[in-house]
Write a protein that holds these residues in place. Sequence first.
Motif, mmCIF file in Angstrom:
data_model
loop_
_atom_site.group_PDB
_atom_site.id
_atom_site.type_symbol
_atom_site.label_atom_id
_atom_site.label_comp_id
_atom_site.label_asym_id
_atom_site.label_seq_id
_atom_site.Cartn_x
_atom_site.Cartn_y
_atom_site.Cartn_z
ATOM 1 N N MET A 152 0.811 -1.212 0.000
ATOM 2 C CA MET A 152 0.000 0.000 0.000
ATOM 3 C C MET A 152 0.849 1.269 0.000
ATOM 4 O O MET A 152 0.525 2.234 -0.707
ATOM 5 C CB MET A 152 -0.968 -0.005 1.196
ATOM 6 N N VAL A 153 1.923 1.294 0.781
ATOM 7 C CA VAL A 153 2.736 2.522 0.801
ATOM 8 C C VAL A 153 3.423 2.723 -0.544
ATOM 9 O O VAL A 153 3.675 3.859 -0.954
ATOM 10 C CB VAL A 153 3.764 2.529 1.964
ATOM 11 N N ARG A 154 3.701 1.609 -1.230
ATOM 12 C CA ARG A 154 4.291 1.733 -2.569
ATOM 13 C C ARG A 154 3.227 2.155 -3.583
ATOM 14 O O ARG A 154 3.464 3.050 -4.408
ATOM 15 C CB ARG A 154 4.917 0.388 -2.967
ATOM 16 N N TYR A 155 2.066 1.522 -3.530
ATOM 17 C CA TYR A 155 1.012 1.793 -4.515
ATOM 18 C C TYR A 155 0.542 3.236 -4.444
ATOM 19 O O TYR A 155 0.322 3.878 -5.475
ATOM 20 C CB TYR A 155 -0.162 0.837 -4.299
ATOM 21 N N LEU A 156 0.385 3.771 -3.235
ATOM 22 C CA LEU A 156 -0.124 5.134 -3.085
ATOM 23 C C LEU A 156 0.979 6.158 -2.802
ATOM 24 O O LEU A 156 0.735 7.220 -2.238
ATOM 25 C CB LEU A 156 -1.213 5.174 -2.005
ATOM 26 N N ASP A 160 7.219 8.424 -1.141
ATOM 27 C CA ASP A 160 7.677 9.772 -1.507
ATOM 28 C C ASP A 160 7.205 10.828 -0.504
ATOM 29 O O ASP A 160 7.424 12.026 -0.719
ATOM 30 C CB ASP A 160 7.143 10.157 -2.895
ATOM 31 N N ASN A 161 6.546 10.399 0.556
ATOM 32 C CA ASN A 161 5.961 11.340 1.519
ATOM 33 C C ASN A 161 6.938 11.572 2.680
ATOM 34 O O ASN A 161 7.181 10.671 3.481
ATOM 35 C CB ASN A 161 4.633 10.770 2.034
ATOM 36 N N GLY A 164 8.646 18.246 4.684
ATOM 37 C CA GLY A 164 9.112 19.269 3.751
ATOM 38 C C GLY A 164 8.749 18.983 2.307
ATOM 39 O O GLY A 164 8.849 19.848 1.444
ATOM 40 N N LYS A 165 8.346 17.743 2.014
ATOM 41 C CA LYS A 165 7.940 17.374 0.660
ATOM 42 C C LYS A 165 6.847 16.311 0.776
ATOM 43 O O LYS A 165 7.074 15.131 0.526
ATOM 44 C CB LYS A 165 9.126 16.862 -0.144
ATOM 45 N N LEU A 166 5.669 16.764 1.166
ATOM 46 C CA LEU A 166 4.586 15.832 1.467
ATOM 47 C C LEU A 166 3.926 15.291 0.203
ATOM 48 O O LEU A 166 3.785 15.998 -0.798
ATOM 49 C CB LEU A 166 3.529 16.526 2.328
ATOM 50 N N LEU A 197 1.466 10.716 8.161
ATOM 51 C CA LEU A 197 1.946 9.540 7.429
ATOM 52 C C LEU A 197 3.340 9.740 6.848
ATOM 53 O O LEU A 197 3.907 8.799 6.273
ATOM 54 C CB LEU A 197 0.961 9.206 6.295
ATOM 55 N N ALA A 198 3.899 10.945 6.974
ATOM 56 C CA ALA A 198 5.233 11.222 6.428
ATOM 57 C C ALA A 198 6.264 10.286 7.052
ATOM 58 O O ALA A 198 6.284 10.076 8.255
ATOM 59 C CB ALA A 198 5.621 12.675 6.692
#
Length: 460
Positions: A152-156, A160-161, A164-166, A197-198
């Motif tokens: 899930m973290v890869r799919y969504l 990349d979260n 400073g760059k959410l 979730l960052a």
Amino acid sequence: MDKYTLWSLRLGYSAKQAKTIQTIGLEKVLQNSFATKVDATIPAFLDDSPKSFNEYVEIRKKLKANPEIAKEMQKKEIQTFLEMKTWWIEKMNTEEFPLREKMTCFWHNHYVSTFQKVKSNYSIFQHNQILRENAFGNFKTLTKQIVKTNAMVRYLDNTDNKKGKLNENLSRELLELFTLGIGNYTEEDIKNGAKGLAGLGIGQENATYRERLEDNESFTYLGKKGNFKADEMIDIIFEQPNIPYLITRKILKWFIYDNPKEELVKYYGDYLRKKNFEIQPLLTKIFTEAFAKNTAGTKIKNPLEYILQLMNELHIENPNGRLIALFIKDQGMDLYGQPNVKGWDGGNYWLTSQVFLQRNNVADLLCNGKNLTRGKVENENAMMKKNRPLNVKLDWDKNGNNIEIIAQLKERLLFKTDKNEQQDFEEILKYDFDSKTEGSENAVMRLFNFMVKTPEFQLI
């Protein structure tokens, strides 16, 4: 109309359970379904697939150094992916009580995560197993587990979260598609949820927070202020007044109604909240109450329900799971490969003119003893194997006249027909039909083939 066949299709994919439901009753069948065990064994087809983050990193290093090996491994992983589809279809088709697999498929289309994006067979399998293990469990608990899967973290794109760059993708879908639905949160909640979730990214077995990428500043989320992480955010979500209704609407659509009434959605949603978001009692209540009603013909069969029922009626033994996987993909129901994060739409989407034509072509093939066909065949031997005749047969009353046989098939195939359709059936199986004459089997098969190509057969 055979009520037991109807409920066999609703709790599974064919009429296999009809006699069991009739004999021991719906409630006992549900108890047996809820009691089914999950096989925790990792299938052999995943033996060579990387299973931890470290393995994945090591393999990527080797592949970067040798493009030819990379190409071969990519081919092998695609083959493994096809085997995983086949493996699941066989489980759906062979389980004595297939409700767990049908519910797993429901969750699979709720918490979408595709191989095309994730590119890790083991992560997709692991995601699928969590759905299977928790198929009848707690909605909140399952949401917490799924959000922290590597798939899930890869799919969504939560990989990349970071502070400073959410990236808001997972935060948005957690609210919009997984739990509350549109209109029950604000854009500010999505932005702030991304902070919570960052840093949640790929871990060895499950997603894990990386301290240097976390955003630990306090924020407001659905009216509460604090420094929340995934589990705490989900706890807050499940305190919201509208939390039960998105999932109860989707469950009703998956099993019984393409367009459930809002009063039913609220009625069952309130019950789900009362039961602290436990899915098993909700399913029991929905099924036992709907069983007492005449709700046939309120839902279009999805491609799996269509093809597995057809093969069961024709007594096709050991059907080719790979060809079934390709057929349902052509029908818009690609396992592990939904078109987007919203998943398959269902309803009228399952019966476009193209889908209906494909279904009719498949009915012709199977009723004539020919296997499903798909794609190019590389050599003559493969062609002969692919087109090997199937041994198909129908159950029908050899002592019945044409009217009795038509009535039997109508009952079994869940038909409600008008006078014109009855006349069409009697044109195929005429008044002087004699089961003892040569070709009588073919005549009944022609009738069956005609019936399964009508709009009525597409409904459940």
